[in-house]
Design a protein around this motif. Sequence first.
Motif, PDB file in Angstrom:
ATOM      1  N   ARG A 186       0.821  -1.222   0.000  1.00  0.00           N
ATOM      2  CA  ARG A 186       0.000   0.000   0.000  1.00  0.00           C
ATOM      3  C   ARG A 186       0.853   1.270   0.000  1.00  0.00           C
ATOM      4  N   TYR A 187       2.151   1.107  -0.119  1.00  0.00           N
ATOM      5  CA  TYR A 187       3.068   2.241  -0.231  1.00  0.00           C
ATOM      6  C   TYR A 187       2.932   3.228   0.933  1.00  0.00           C
ATOM      7  N   GLN A 188       2.968   2.687   2.141  1.00  0.00           N
ATOM      8  CA  GLN A 188       2.933   3.518   3.344  1.00  0.00           C
ATOM      9  C   GLN A 188       4.232   3.285   4.122  1.00  0.00           C
ATOM     10  N   PRO A 189       5.290   4.006   3.749  1.00  0.00           N
ATOM     11  CA  PRO A 189       6.615   3.745   4.330  1.00  0.00           C
ATOM     12  C   PRO A 189       6.694   4.000   5.827  1.00  0.00           C
ATOM     13  N   ASP A 190       5.853   4.884   6.365  1.00  0.00           N
ATOM     14  CA  ASP A 190       5.941   5.184   7.792  1.00  0.00           C
ATOM     15  C   ASP A 190       5.645   3.953   8.646  1.00  0.00           C
ATOM     16  N   MET A 192       5.877   0.855   7.615  1.00  0.00           N
ATOM     17  CA  MET A 192       6.906  -0.149   7.329  1.00  0.00           C
ATOM     18  C   MET A 192       8.155   0.115   8.159  1.00  0.00           C
ATOM     19  N   TYR A 193       8.606   1.367   8.173  1.00  0.00           N
ATOM     20  CA  TYR A 193       9.816   1.690   8.927  1.00  0.00           C
ATOM     21  C   TYR A 193       9.602   1.549  10.429  1.00  0.00           C
ATOM     22  N   THR A 194       8.397   1.833  10.889  1.00  0.00           N
ATOM     23  CA  THR A 194       8.092   1.653  12.311  1.00  0.00           C
ATOM     24  C   THR A 194       8.194   0.183  12.698  1.00  0.00           C
ATOM     25  N   SER A 195       7.650  -0.686  11.858  1.00  0.00           N
ATOM     26  CA  SER A 195       7.730  -2.129  12.113  1.00  0.00           C
ATOM     27  C   SER A 195       9.178  -2.598  12.127  1.00  0.00           C
ATOM     28  N   ILE A 196       9.974  -2.092  11.196  1.00  0.00           N
ATOM     29  CA  ILE A 196      11.383  -2.481  11.120  1.00  0.00           C
ATOM     30  C   ILE A 196      12.143  -2.025  12.365  1.00  0.00           C
ATOM     31  N   VAL A 197      11.881  -0.805  12.802  1.00  0.00           N
ATOM     32  CA  VAL A 197      12.560  -0.287  14.000  1.00  0.00           C
ATOM     33  C   VAL A 197      12.208  -1.119  15.227  1.00  0.00           C
ATOM     34  N   ILE A 198      10.939  -1.503  15.349  1.00  0.00           N
ATOM     35  CA  ILE A 198      10.522  -2.323  16.488  1.00  0.00           C
ATOM     36  C   ILE A 198      11.229  -3.680  16.450  1.00  0.00           C
ATOM     37  N   LEU A 199      11.339  -4.272  15.265  1.00  0.00           N
ATOM     38  CA  LEU A 199      12.056  -5.544  15.132  1.00  0.00           C
ATOM     39  C   LEU A 199      13.529  -5.392  15.521  1.00  0.00           C
ATOM     40  N   ILE A 200      14.148  -4.297  15.108  1.00  0.00           N
ATOM     41  CA  ILE A 200      15.558  -4.053  15.453  1.00  0.00           C
ATOM     42  C   ILE A 200      15.721  -3.912  16.965  1.00  0.00           C
ATOM     43  N   VAL A 201      14.827  -3.161  17.584  1.00  0.00           N
ATOM     44  CA  VAL A 201      14.891  -2.980  19.045  1.00  0.00           C
ATOM     45  C   VAL A 201      14.701  -4.311  19.755  1.00  0.00           C
ATOM     46  N   LEU A 202      13.761  -5.104  19.272  1.00  0.00           N
ATOM     47  CA  LEU A 202      13.498  -6.411  19.872  1.00  0.00           C
ATOM     48  C   LEU A 202      14.732  -7.307  19.792  1.00  0.00           C
ATOM     49  N   VAL A 203      15.379  -7.302  18.637  1.00  0.00           N
ATOM     50  CA  VAL A 203      16.593  -8.104  18.458  1.00  0.00           C
ATOM     51  C   VAL A 203      17.705  -7.624  19.387  1.00  0.00           C
ATOM     52  N   GLN A 204      17.862  -6.311  19.511  1.00  0.00           N
ATOM     53  CA  GLN A 204      18.895  -5.761  20.379  1.00  0.00           C
ATOM     54  C   GLN A 204      18.662  -6.138  21.843  1.00  0.00           C
ATOM     55  N   ILE A 205      17.406  -6.118  22.257  1.00  0.00           N
ATOM     56  CA  ILE A 205      17.078  -6.493  23.639  1.00  0.00           C
ATOM     57  C   ILE A 205      17.439  -7.953  23.895  1.00  0.00           C
ATOM     58  N   ILE A 206      17.053  -8.822  22.969  1.00  0.00           N
ATOM     59  CA  ILE A 206      17.339 -10.257  23.124  1.00  0.00           C
ATOM     60  C   ILE A 206      18.834 -10.515  23.124  1.00  0.00           C
ATOM     61  N   GLN A 207      19.569  -9.849  22.220  1.00  0.00           N
ATOM     62  CA  GLN A 207      21.012 -10.037  22.153  1.00  0.00           C
ATOM     63  C   GLN A 207      21.685  -9.573  23.437  1.00  0.00           C
ATOM     64  N   THR A 208      21.249  -8.454  23.980  1.00  0.00           N
ATOM     65  CA  THR A 208      21.825  -7.934  25.224  1.00  0.00           C
ATOM     66  C   THR A 208      21.573  -8.880  26.386  1.00  0.00           C
ATOM     67  N   ILE A 209      20.335  -9.358  26.508  1.00  0.00           N
ATOM     68  CA  ILE A 209      20.002 -10.296  27.583  1.00  0.00           C
ATOM     69  C   ILE A 209      20.832 -11.571  27.439  1.00  0.00           C
TER      70      ILE A 209
END
Length: 219
Positions: A186-190, A192-209
């Motif tokens: 649907r060409y709504q980048p906002d 999409m980028y929000t979902s990507i940022v949340i995934l990145i944060v989630l990965v960083q949290i898991i890696q840190t733990i």
Amino acid sequence: MSNFIAEWGNTIVNGLSDTLTMTIITLIITIIIGVPLGILLVETNANGMYPNATLHATLETIVNILRSLPFIILLFLILPITRLLVGTTIGIRGVILPLVVYCAPFLARLIESSILDVDPGIIEAYQSMGISNYKIISRVLLREARSGIIRGLTLATIGLIGATAMAGLVGAGGLGDIAYQYGFQRYQPDIMYTSIVILIVLVQIIQTIGNVVSRRLTK
């Protein structure tokens, strides 16, 4: 920002909930399968406690084949089996089996590597005292390898989160599905980028733990 939260807040929360649900359920099943499989790969080897060339070769072949398949190909490859076993190929129910088939061999290899890093002299010392092989595996081997096992679980969990994102292509839900349906189609980048940022944060949290727990277990 407030307009974005009002419009997409519930969608993102539901997507995050679906991603966590897929990850947790799959991880539990993957541990149940992957840890024993990793132990078998080590102990059925020629130098293991229960050498069995036929079983070891069979396990090696299965793991190697499954590890060589990209998740998106595996996902479509086993669609008939998924439909037969769970009655659907969409949603969380329809993606758990492909996720487990993808992640369990990966975790098994990580468990195998962690166990092989244990000093063989420790095992020999306990064997010389007449301790049974089962007790050595359950009380010594896994304890000595626990730091590496945690690192392996961390890597497997991160890989699993990436796989859940790709599972959005078949309507499994989650953040990947949101990024694909709204951000790409649907060409709504906002969103999409929000979902990507949340995934990145989630990965960083898991890696840190995972890093913290691994370091503590090493000590």
